[in-house]
Design an enzyme around this catalytic site. Structure first.
Site, short mmCIF file in Angstrom:
data_model
loop_
_atom_site.label_atom_id
_atom_site.label_comp_id
_atom_site.label_asym_id
_atom_site.label_seq_id
_atom_site.Cartn_x
_atom_site.Cartn_y
_atom_site.Cartn_z
N HIS A 43 0.98 -1.17 0.19
CA HIS A 43 0.37 0.00 -0.06
C HIS A 43 0.67 1.03 -0.40
CE1 HIS A 43 -3.73 2.07 1.82
NE2 HIS A 43 -3.57 2.69 1.11
N GLU A 70 -2.41 -1.69 -3.04
CA GLU A 70 -3.48 -0.97 -2.15
C GLU A 70 -3.64 0.20 -2.47
OE1 GLU A 70 -5.32 -3.51 0.90
OE2 GLU A 70 -4.31 -2.01 1.50
N HIS A 190 -7.85 -5.71 7.35
CA HIS A 190 -7.78 -4.71 7.87
C HIS A 190 -8.47 -5.04 9.80
CE1 HIS A 190 -6.35 -0.76 8.72
NE2 HIS A 190 -7.58 -0.79 9.89
#
Length: 238
Positions: A43, A70, A190
Site C-alpha cells: 500500500h 492498494e 484490516h
C-alpha cells in the site's frame, strides 16, 4: 480455501527507520511466498513512509504469486499501476496523511470518479477491488459500477470480536451473501489476526482472499515468519 496475501508495509517501515536495506524487503517477499503466502500486498502512500514507489517496481520483478497494490487512486498512483500491471488493485479512500485505512468508499458519492478508475483498470487487464463496509446498498452500487471484487473493511469486526463474536461477524456474513449474489468476488482485510481470523473465515465461506499485514508481521517477531504464515493459513482451511 481462502487465499492469504501478506501485506509487507510494516517490513518497509522497519527498513526505513534506519535507512539502508535491512530488513531486505524483496527477500521478505520471497520468503513469504516460500513459506506459503499466496499473494503479496503493498500500500504505497504519497509520503512513502513505508512502501516506496521504487519498491513496487522491484517487487513486480520477483513476486511469483498474486501481486496486489492498494491505495487511493491519485494520478500518480494510477501511473504506477499502469506501468506495473499487478494482478489486482484495491481502491482505498485514504487521505494522504491517513495513519491507516479507517473506512470504505461511499460508492454512490464517488460514482463518476470510481467509474473512470475502474474503466482504466479493466482496460489494463487488472482485477479491480473496492474497499467497502457492510452496507448492502453500497454493495449494490459497487456491482453496478462493474468492479470485479470488493474488500470488506474488517476493523469493526475485530473491535467487537472479544465481546460478542456472533454479533461482530453478523453484518459481514450478510454482506458476503449479498456480494456473492451480485456476482462480486469477496476479499477482506484490516485488523484480522490469529485471534479472530478462523471464526471470520468459518462464517464467510464466500471469502476469496484476506490481506493481512500489521498483526502477521507482529506475530512473526515472536513465532518466526514461517510458523506465522503456517498458522494464518491454517485459520483459512475449511
Amino acid at each position: 480455501m481462502t487465499q492469504l496475501s501478506v501485506n509487507i508495509n510494516k517490513v518497509a517501515t522497519l527498513r526505513n527507520a534506519r535507512g539502508g536495506n535491512v530488513p531486505d524487503l524483496l527477500q521478505v517477499a520471497r520468503d513469504c511466498e516460500r513459506f506459503g503466502a499466496q499473494g503479496i500486498t503493498v500500500h504505497p502512500r504519497p509520503d512513502e513512509r513505508h512502501i516506496r514507489y521504487r519498491d513496487v517496481y522491484e517487487l513486480r520483478e520477483i513476486v511469483t504469486t498474486e501481486f496486489n497494490i492498494e491505495g487511493n487512486p491519485s494520478p500518480e498512483f494510477m501511473r504506477l499501476v499502469e506501468q506495473v500491471r499487478p494482478h489486482q488493485v484495491t481502491l482505498v479512500p485514504d487521505a494522504p496523511d491517513a495513519l491507516t485505512s479507517d473506512a470504505g468508499w461511499d460508492v454512490a458519492a464517488h460514482r463518476d470518479f470510481l467509474s473512470d478508475i475502474l474503466a482504466a483498470l479493466h482496460e489494463w487487464g487488472i482485477r479491480s477491488s473496492i474497499f467497502v463496509g457492510t452496507d448492502l446498498e453500497n454493495l449494490d452500487e459497487a456491482a453496478r459500477l462493474g468492479t470485479q471484487r470488493v474488500e470488506l473493511y474488517t476493523e469493526p469486526y475485530a473491535r467487537l470480536y472479544p465481546e460478542d463474536r456472533a454479533a461482530a461477524v453478523a453484518p459481514f456474513a450478510r454482506a458476503a451473501v449479498h456480494a456473492t449474489s451480485l456476482g462480486l468476488g469477496l476479499n477482506a482485510g484490516h485488523d484480522l489476526s490469529l485471534e479472530n481470523l478462523r471464526y471470520f473465515s468459518e462464517q464467510l465461506p464466500q471469502l476469496a482472499e484476506v490481506s493481512i499485514g500489521h498483526a502477521l508481521i507482529s506475530d512473526a517477531l515472536y513465532l518466526g515468519l514461517e510458523e506465522t504464515i503456517r498458522r494464518y493459513r491454517a485459520c483459512l482451511v475449511r
